[in-house]
Design a protein around this motif. Sequence first.
Motif, short mmCIF file in Angstrom:
data_model
loop_
_atom_site.label_atom_id
_atom_site.label_comp_id
_atom_site.label_asym_id
_atom_site.label_seq_id
_atom_site.Cartn_x
_atom_site.Cartn_y
_atom_site.Cartn_z
N PRO A 1 -3.87 -9.14 -4.17
CA PRO A 1 -2.75 -9.95 -5.24
C PRO A 1 -1.43 -9.59 -5.54
O PRO A 1 -1.31 -8.17 -6.00
CB PRO A 1 -3.43 -10.15 -6.59
CG PRO A 1 -4.26 -9.18 -6.93
CD PRO A 1 -5.16 -8.50 -6.13
N GLY A 2 -0.29 -9.91 -5.73
CA GLY A 2 0.62 -9.71 -6.11
C GLY A 2 1.75 -10.84 -4.97
O GLY A 2 1.30 -11.74 -3.97
N THR A 3 2.63 -10.37 -4.76
CA THR A 3 4.10 -10.93 -4.12
C THR A 3 4.57 -9.94 -2.91
O THR A 3 5.17 -8.86 -3.62
CB THR A 3 5.53 -11.05 -4.97
OG1 THR A 3 5.00 -11.77 -6.17
CG2 THR A 3 6.18 -11.71 -4.03
N GLY B 1 -9.55 -0.23 -5.39
CA GLY B 1 -10.62 0.12 -4.55
C GLY B 1 -9.81 0.23 -3.44
O GLY B 1 -9.52 1.01 -3.35
N LEU B 2 -8.67 -0.74 -3.52
CA LEU B 2 -8.03 -1.04 -2.15
C LEU B 2 -6.53 -1.03 -2.88
O LEU B 2 -5.36 -0.02 -1.75
CB LEU B 2 -8.05 -2.79 -1.53
CG LEU B 2 -9.16 -2.69 -1.34
CD1 LEU B 2 -9.32 -4.04 -0.96
CD2 LEU B 2 -9.33 -1.88 -0.44
N PHE B 3 -6.40 -0.61 -3.67
CA PHE B 3 -4.25 -0.86 -4.10
C PHE B 3 -4.83 -0.52 -5.52
O PHE B 3 -5.08 -1.87 -6.30
CB PHE B 3 -3.94 -1.82 -3.54
CG PHE B 3 -2.27 -1.45 -4.67
CD1 PHE B 3 -1.53 -0.51 -3.84
CD2 PHE B 3 -1.58 -2.33 -5.27
CE1 PHE B 3 -0.48 -0.17 -4.52
CE2 PHE B 3 -0.15 -1.87 -6.19
CZ PHE B 3 -0.07 -1.01 -5.21
N ASN B 4 -4.73 0.24 -6.47
CA ASN B 4 -5.10 0.92 -8.06
C ASN B 4 -3.15 1.05 -8.32
O ASN B 4 -2.40 2.08 -8.84
CB ASN B 4 -5.06 2.14 -8.53
CG ASN B 4 -6.07 1.43 -9.87
OD1 ASN B 4 -4.61 0.58 -10.65
ND2 ASN B 4 -6.57 1.87 -10.05
N ALA B 5 -2.29 0.55 -9.05
CA ALA B 5 -0.72 0.71 -9.53
C ALA B 5 -0.70 1.16 -10.75
O ALA B 5 0.15 2.28 -11.11
CB ALA B 5 -0.73 -1.09 -9.99
N SER B 6 -2.10 1.31 -11.48
CA SER B 6 -1.87 2.28 -12.56
C SER B 6 -3.30 3.15 -12.94
O SER B 6 -4.13 2.82 -14.20
CB SER B 6 -1.89 1.47 -14.28
OG SER B 6 -0.85 0.50 -13.94
#
Length: 358
Positions: free
Chosen positions: A315-317, A346-351
């Motif tokens: 998710p996201g912009t 598991g695919l992208f972790n911002a924190s």
Amino acid sequence: MITKSPTGRTSKALAALGLILVLVAAILLPAKTTYEGTIPVRTAPEIRGEEAATLTSPPNVPPAITRDYATKVIVDLEVLETTQRLADGVEYTFWTFGGGVPGDFIRVREGDLVEFHLQNHESSIVPHNIDLHAVTGPGGGAKASFTGPGQETVFTFTALNPGLYVYHCATAPVGMHIANGMYGMILVEPEEGLPPVDHEYYVMQSEFYTEGSFGAEGHQPFSYDKALAENATYVVFNGAVGSLTGDAALTANVGETVRLFVGNGGPNLVSSFHVIGEIFDNVYPEGGSTANHNVQTTLIPAGGSAIAEFRVDVPGTYILVDHSIFRAFDKGALAMLNVSGEDQPGLFNASPKKAVVE
């Protein structure tokens, strides 16, 4: 290097193999297509019935074609000269196909007989016509469709080649008509159709040449000198700065598939099309039939197109740009795709948690 000629037995085997391949090709190829060397020879198929084309304004795309036969498709498209927003506080007099920039999206099937009706609204100041790159015939239909204000012209063509094609006005001065917004796209679906996806969107890049500088307020006239110098004041998606941002952004959900029909109306600049944070799973360069995979940025020539497909996993912009990057952040070539759904750490972790060092 010296080579030996094949033995008589080998020659006979090769000849037999060639005959088999010819017979297989004759069975598998459609009856209306033959080949001279590697170049197909196409003839018009049988036409069954007729229907009115569904035309859509960007970023919408007409529904996929489900019929399995060629038909007569009637396209009604009107030219309108209209003053609209180019940027906040900036107005421009656009010349349009269908009332907006880019023009309405047209969707037909390979083999369809297209009966094209071009109307030029009586309020128009100048004549217009249309050159469809999907047309096999002189001028892409331009001469046959030269239409004065308040008039209508009609011509027909058979959509022989599948692909995504640009159309534009070709009335002199051609560059000025295109620079004022006269372009759009026509999709000729292959006979077997396109694989289904969750979302299809219509995005078209182009540039505008105004007397005033970027952001100069008020009504801005066209600058022929800037156009000749290829010094674009604005480079935008779908006819205006911010046309696909905020509440007008494209949308999708995590796990869904997206197909972008991307065109470049020009009239001058090549696009380096990129979606920040995504990788195109499939790209059909120049709107053709051959796919490239795992593509970061794809070139789209002026008067050309590309089909880009990808699954949104996080998710996201996501920001759509021309990666000739000053065009994106300083001239307007920026759009947004908002993806909703659950985080996918598991695919992208911002924190991510920082490792504890003892």
